[in-house]
Design a protein around this motif. Structure first.
Motif, PDB file in Angstrom:
ATOM      1  N   SER A  49       8.871 -69.041  66.786  1.00 17.72           N
ATOM      2  CA  SER A  49      10.236 -68.599  67.058  1.00 17.72           C
ATOM      3  C   SER A  49      10.396 -67.163  66.596  1.00 17.72           C
ATOM      4  O   SER A  49       9.754 -66.739  65.617  1.00 17.72           O
ATOM      5  N   ILE A  50      11.237 -66.409  67.302  1.00  9.24           N
ATOM      6  CA  ILE A  50      11.601 -65.047  66.901  1.00  9.24           C
ATOM      7  C   ILE A  50      13.083 -65.089  66.580  1.00  9.24           C
ATOM      8  O   ILE A  50      13.903 -65.427  67.438  1.00  9.24           O
ATOM      9  N   ALA A  51      13.439 -64.784  65.327  1.00  5.08           N
ATOM     10  CA  ALA A  51      14.794 -65.054  64.865  1.00  5.08           C
ATOM     11  C   ALA A  51      15.383 -63.866  64.120  1.00  5.08           C
ATOM     12  O   ALA A  51      14.665 -63.031  63.550  1.00  5.08           O
ATOM     13  N   HIS A  52      16.711 -63.816  64.124  1.00  7.83           N
ATOM     14  CA  HIS A  52      17.454 -62.840  63.331  1.00  7.83           C
ATOM     15  C   HIS A  52      17.805 -63.479  61.997  1.00  7.83           C
ATOM     16  O   HIS A  52      18.301 -64.608  61.967  1.00  7.83           O
ATOM     17  N   PRO A  53      17.562 -62.808  60.882  1.00 10.16           N
ATOM     18  CA  PRO A  53      17.858 -63.405  59.578  1.00 10.16           C
ATOM     19  C   PRO A  53      19.315 -63.874  59.479  1.00 10.16           C
ATOM     20  O   PRO A  53      20.245 -63.153  59.844  1.00 10.16           O
ATOM     21  N   GLY A  54      19.485 -65.102  59.012  1.00  8.49           N
ATOM     22  CA  GLY A  54      20.822 -65.619  58.761  1.00  8.49           C
ATOM     23  C   GLY A  54      21.549 -66.177  59.957  1.00  8.49           C
ATOM     24  O   GLY A  54      22.701 -66.609  59.831  1.00  8.49           O
ATOM     25  N   VAL A  55      20.933 -66.184  61.141  1.00  7.18           N
ATOM     26  CA  VAL A  55      21.587 -66.687  62.346  1.00  7.18           C
ATOM     27  C   VAL A  55      20.893 -67.971  62.795  1.00  7.18           C
ATOM     28  O   VAL A  55      19.692 -67.971  63.070  1.00  7.18           O
ATOM     29  N   VAL A  78       8.991 -65.546  63.165  1.00  6.96           N
ATOM     30  CA  VAL A  78       8.916 -64.098  62.964  1.00  6.96           C
ATOM     31  C   VAL A  78      10.347 -63.573  62.952  1.00  6.96           C
ATOM     32  O   VAL A  78      11.100 -63.791  63.906  1.00  6.96           O
ATOM     33  N   GLU A  79      10.738 -62.905  61.893  1.00  8.03           N
ATOM     34  CA  GLU A  79      12.098 -62.381  61.784  1.00  8.03           C
ATOM     35  C   GLU A  79      12.155 -60.929  62.249  1.00  8.03           C
ATOM     36  O   GLU A  79      11.292 -60.115  61.897  1.00  8.03           O
ATOM     37  N   VAL A  80      13.195 -60.616  63.033  1.00  9.02           N
ATOM     38  CA  VAL A  80      13.459 -59.233  63.395  1.00  9.02           C
ATOM     39  C   VAL A  80      14.184 -58.570  62.230  1.00  9.02           C
ATOM     40  O   VAL A  80      14.651 -59.235  61.310  1.00  9.02           O
ATOM     41  N   LEU A  81      14.274 -57.256  62.276  1.00  7.09           N
ATOM     42  CA  LEU A  81      14.991 -56.512  61.235  1.00  7.09           C
ATOM     43  C   LEU A  81      16.477 -56.850  61.306  1.00  7.09           C
ATOM     44  O   LEU A  81      17.085 -56.801  62.379  1.00  7.09           O
ATOM     45  N   ARG A  82      17.037 -57.215  60.155  1.00 11.97           N
ATOM     46  CA  ARG A  82      18.447 -57.586  60.124  1.00 11.97           C
ATOM     47  C   ARG A  82      19.310 -56.429  60.621  1.00 11.97           C
ATOM     48  O   ARG A  82      19.112 -55.270  60.240  1.00 11.97           O
ATOM     49  N   GLU A  83      20.284 -56.743  61.478  1.00 11.56           N
ATOM     50  CA  GLU A  83      21.214 -55.739  62.005  1.00 11.56           C
ATOM     51  C   GLU A  83      22.647 -56.140  61.700  1.00 11.56           C
ATOM     52  O   GLU A  83      22.958 -57.332  61.603  1.00 11.56           O
ATOM     53  N   PRO A  84      23.541 -55.155  61.541  1.00 10.15           N
ATOM     54  CA  PRO A  84      23.261 -53.707  61.610  1.00 10.15           C
ATOM     55  C   PRO A  84      22.469 -53.224  60.403  1.00 10.15           C
ATOM     56  O   PRO A  84      22.600 -53.770  59.311  1.00 10.15           O
ATOM     57  N   VAL A  85      21.647 -52.206  60.650  1.00 18.24           N
ATOM     58  CA  VAL A  85      20.842 -51.651  59.568  1.00 18.24           C
ATOM     59  C   VAL A  85      21.727 -50.774  58.685  1.00 18.24           C
ATOM     60  O   VAL A  85      22.782 -50.298  59.119  1.00 18.24           O
ATOM     61  N   PRO A  86      21.349 -50.563  57.440  1.00 17.43           N
ATOM     62  CA  PRO A  86      22.118 -49.668  56.564  1.00 17.43           C
ATOM     63  C   PRO A  86      22.266 -48.270  57.164  1.00 17.43           C
ATOM     64  O   PRO A  86      21.338 -47.757  57.805  1.00 17.43           O
ATOM     65  N   ALA A  87      23.406 -47.662  56.944  1.00 17.87           N
ATOM     66  CA  ALA A  87      23.672 -46.331  57.494  1.00 17.87           C
ATOM     67  C   ALA A  87      22.695 -45.289  56.964  1.00 17.87           C
ATOM     68  O   ALA A  87      22.476 -44.246  57.591  1.00 17.87           O
ATOM     69  N   SER A  88      22.100 -45.548  55.817  1.00 16.71           N
ATOM     70  CA  SER A  88      21.177 -44.583  55.214  1.00 16.71           C
ATOM     71  C   SER A  88      19.807 -44.562  55.887  1.00 16.71           C
ATOM     72  O   SER A  88      19.008 -43.662  55.651  1.00 16.71           O
ATOM     73  N   PHE A  89      19.518 -45.545  56.746  1.00 14.14           N
ATOM     74  CA  PHE A  89      18.204 -45.607  57.394  1.00 14.14           C
ATOM     75  C   PHE A  89      18.059 -44.474  58.408  1.00 14.14           C
ATOM     76  O   PHE A  89      18.983 -44.186  59.169  1.00 14.14           O
ATOM     77  N   ASP A  90      16.896 -43.871  58.428  1.00 19.87           N
ATOM     78  CA  ASP A  90      16.593 -42.783  59.360  1.00 19.87           C
ATOM     79  C   ASP A  90      16.202 -43.376  60.716  1.00 19.87           C
ATOM     80  O   ASP A  90      15.247 -44.160  60.813  1.00 19.87           O
ATOM     81  N   ALA A  91      16.929 -42.990  61.774  1.00 20.04           N
ATOM     82  CA  ALA A  91      16.668 -43.535  63.106  1.00 20.04           C
ATOM     83  C   ALA A  91      15.250 -43.219  63.570  1.00 20.04           C
ATOM     84  O   ALA A  91      14.601 -44.042  64.233  1.00 20.04           O
ATOM     85  N   GLY A  92      14.751 -42.044  63.228  1.00 20.16           N
ATOM     86  CA  GLY A  92      13.400 -41.672  63.627  1.00 20.16           C
ATOM     87  C   GLY A  92      12.351 -42.588  63.014  1.00 20.16           C
ATOM     88  O   GLY A  92      11.362 -42.954  63.670  1.00 20.16           O
ATOM     89  N   VAL A  93      12.553 -42.958  61.780  1.00 21.51           N
ATOM     90  CA  VAL A  93      11.627 -43.872  61.114  1.00 21.51           C
ATOM     91  C   VAL A  93      11.645 -45.235  61.807  1.00 21.51           C
ATOM     92  O   VAL A  93      10.592 -45.859  62.034  1.00 21.51           O
ATOM     93  N   LEU A  94      12.844 -45.705  62.167  1.00 16.07           N
ATOM     94  CA  LEU A  94      12.967 -46.997  62.833  1.00 16.07           C
ATOM     95  C   LEU A  94      12.287 -46.994  64.208  1.00 16.07           C
ATOM     96  O   LEU A  94      11.616 -47.962  64.581  1.00 16.07           O
ATOM     97  N   ILE A  95      12.457 -45.917  64.959  1.00 14.34           N
ATOM     98  CA  ILE A  95      11.867 -45.821  66.290  1.00 14.34           C
ATOM     99  C   ILE A  95      10.343 -45.817  66.202  1.00 14.34           C
ATOM    100  O   ILE A  95       9.648 -46.537  66.925  1.00 14.34           O
ATOM    101  N   ARG A 102       5.093 -52.956  67.707  1.00 17.94           N
ATOM    102  CA  ARG A 102       4.941 -53.648  68.993  1.00 17.94           C
ATOM    103  C   ARG A 102       3.480 -53.874  69.334  1.00 17.94           C
ATOM    104  O   ARG A 102       3.085 -54.981  69.736  1.00 17.94           O
ATOM    105  N   ALA A 103       2.661 -52.857  69.178  1.00 19.18           N
ATOM    106  CA  ALA A 103       1.244 -52.989  69.512  1.00 19.18           C
ATOM    107  C   ALA A 103       0.550 -53.999  68.603  1.00 19.18           C
ATOM    108  O   ALA A 103      -0.272 -54.808  69.056  1.00 19.18           O
ATOM    109  N   THR A 123      15.729 -58.554  73.484  1.00 25.48           N
ATOM    110  CA  THR A 123      14.581 -57.941  74.163  1.00 25.48           C
ATOM    111  C   THR A 123      14.317 -56.519  73.688  1.00 25.48           C
ATOM    112  O   THR A 123      13.349 -55.897  74.119  1.00 25.48           O
ATOM    113  N   SER A 124      15.158 -55.981  72.810  1.00 25.19           N
ATOM    114  CA  SER A 124      14.923 -54.637  72.284  1.00 25.19           C
ATOM    115  C   SER A 124      14.122 -54.653  70.991  1.00 25.19           C
ATOM    116  O   SER A 124      13.661 -53.601  70.536  1.00 25.19           O
ATOM    117  N   HIS A 125      13.926 -55.816  70.392  1.00 28.31           N
ATOM    118  CA  HIS A 125      13.182 -55.893  69.133  1.00 28.31           C
ATOM    119  C   HIS A 125      11.676 -55.871  69.405  1.00 28.31           C
ATOM    120  O   HIS A 125      11.207 -56.486  70.355  1.00 28.31           O
TER     121      HIS A 125
END
Length: 390
Positions: A49-55, A78-95, A102-103, A123-125
């Motif tokens: 299963s691919i799941a969101h934490p807490g859902v 397999v858990e995806v990254l909990r969203e929404p992510v903290p505002a302090s996270f760098d978008a470039g690092v996440l991308i 993915r690979a 489908t975006s995770h």
């Protein structure tokens, strides 16, 4: 027998007296049994299963148990990254992190036979994108790997009608649970196959009292039947990506018409474009492309959204006809359940149609839902004024 789906659980004061009020009891064991049952596992098939934490955490143990009980091999969650992510996270690092993950996920999942996308995962995770990469490879290898999309309400599947609020969460949960557990999947599959055969053979004509008058042909384009069959045998026959992504609850036939065949007008109910209200909108199509836009209010918003979307924003994408009576628009407190999979609901979409075997890319997709259309195929009326006739 286990009682379902409602249990008396709350008391409220009505007219000076206590009255029992029903509250939904989520039947996790029954839901898990249905979800895993639709996979029709053969002994030794590997499932994760691919799941969101807490859902829907309470459902996961039951799914894992049902996989084992069916003779499958439970690979866990397999858990995806909990969203929404903290505002302090760098978008470039996440991308960058998502691209690299993915690979590696694809390598990890190479032996997975089936996966269940739980509510909150999308489908975006990167984990699910890796699974999609595997499914796409399978289309040429003709293997039976597949996924179940169990979006529930968390992934934005419930839509309000203009001027009507959505019902309570409990009411929507009850509707979805009933559809999941009580749908006659054999009957649903039969009517979906009949409609798919009809649109392959005849011209589709869609009209409404508000001015819709649209015609198109599907030719040999594959029709995607969301009838709940998530077996390996069915998945091995898949012609396009969505044939290997099985939705539960079930209930729609989707097909992308031949682009050059789409001619006529779609008249919209009040809607939003570019985040702004639009009223009295009509789009005219010629050879599958929007050639004229009229609206009594908000035409500039339509232009803005289409311009931002590029070529896909002005291209007809697909028809989706809902056929599940348990997901039909309710007569009281009306709303559109589960992506318009209810009997008589029509989805006329714009944008990228590649997942359905079409020629238009670009990524942009806009779903438009209609509850008042008449759909005729080759002289046979399937839907009249939003009501299924079959």
């Amino acid at each position: 027998m286990r009682p379902r789906p409602l249990a008396v659980a709350a008391l409220t004061l009505v007219s000076g007296a206590l009255a029992a009020q029903p509250r939904l009891t989520i039947d996790y064991p029954a839901m898990a049994k249905r979800i895993v049952g639709q996979l029709a596992l053969t002994p030794g098939e590997k499932v994760m299963s691919i799941a969101h934490p807490g859902v829907f955490d309470d459902l996961l143990p039951h799914i894992r148990y049902e996989v084992m009980r069916a003779g499958g091999i439970d690979l866990g969650v397999v858990e995806v990254l909990r969203e929404p992510v903290p505002a302090s996270f760098d978008a470039g690092v996440l991308i960058t992190g998502a691209r690299e993950a993915r690979a590696h996920y694809k390598a990890m999942f190479r032996d997975v036979d089936a996966a269940i996308m739980m509510p909150g995962a999308t489908t975006s995770h990167p984990a699910y994108l890796a699974m999609q990469d595997i499914l796409k490879d399978d289309l040429t290898e003709r293997r039976g790997r597949r996924t179940i999309h169990f979006h529930w309400i968390e992934n934005g599947s419930a839509y309000p009608l203009a001027g009507q609020p959505l019902p309570s969460r409990a009411a929507m949960d009850a509707n979805y649970q009933r559809a999941l557990l009580e749908t006659d999947y054999k009957a649903l599959g039969a009517i979906e196959r009949r409609f798919a055969d009809a649109i392959t053979a005849g011209e589709v004509h869609i009209t409404s009292a508000s001015g819709t008058d649209l015609r198109f042909r599907t030719g040999d384009r594959p029709a995607n039947l969301q009838d709940g069959d998530a077996s390996a045998a069915r998945a091995a026959q898949g012609k396009v990506l969505v044939d290997k992504e099985i939705e539960l609850p079930a209930g729609v036939v989707r097909v992308s018409p031949l682009e050059e065949s789409v001619e006529g007008v779609i008249a919209f109910p009040p809607s939003q474009w570019d985040g702004r209200p639009v009223e009295g909108l009509k789009l005219r199509f010629a050879k599958g492309r929007v050639v004229a836009i009229t609206a009594t209010r908000g035409r500039d918003a339509v232009d803005a959204e289409m311009s931002n979307a590029g070529d896909a924003g002005r291209t007809f994408r697909e028809i989706g006809l809902g056929l599940n009576p348990l997901l039909a628009v309710p007569g009281r407190t009306p709303w559109i359940p589960y992506y318009g999979y209810g009997a008589g609901v029509v989805r006329l979409s714009l944008g990228d149609n590649t997942e359905l075997g079409g020629k238009v890319g670009g990524g942009y997709v806009r779903w438009n839902f209609f509850t008042d259309l008449t759909v005729t195929v080759g002289g046979t009326t399937w839907v009249r004024n939003g009501k299924l006739q079959m």
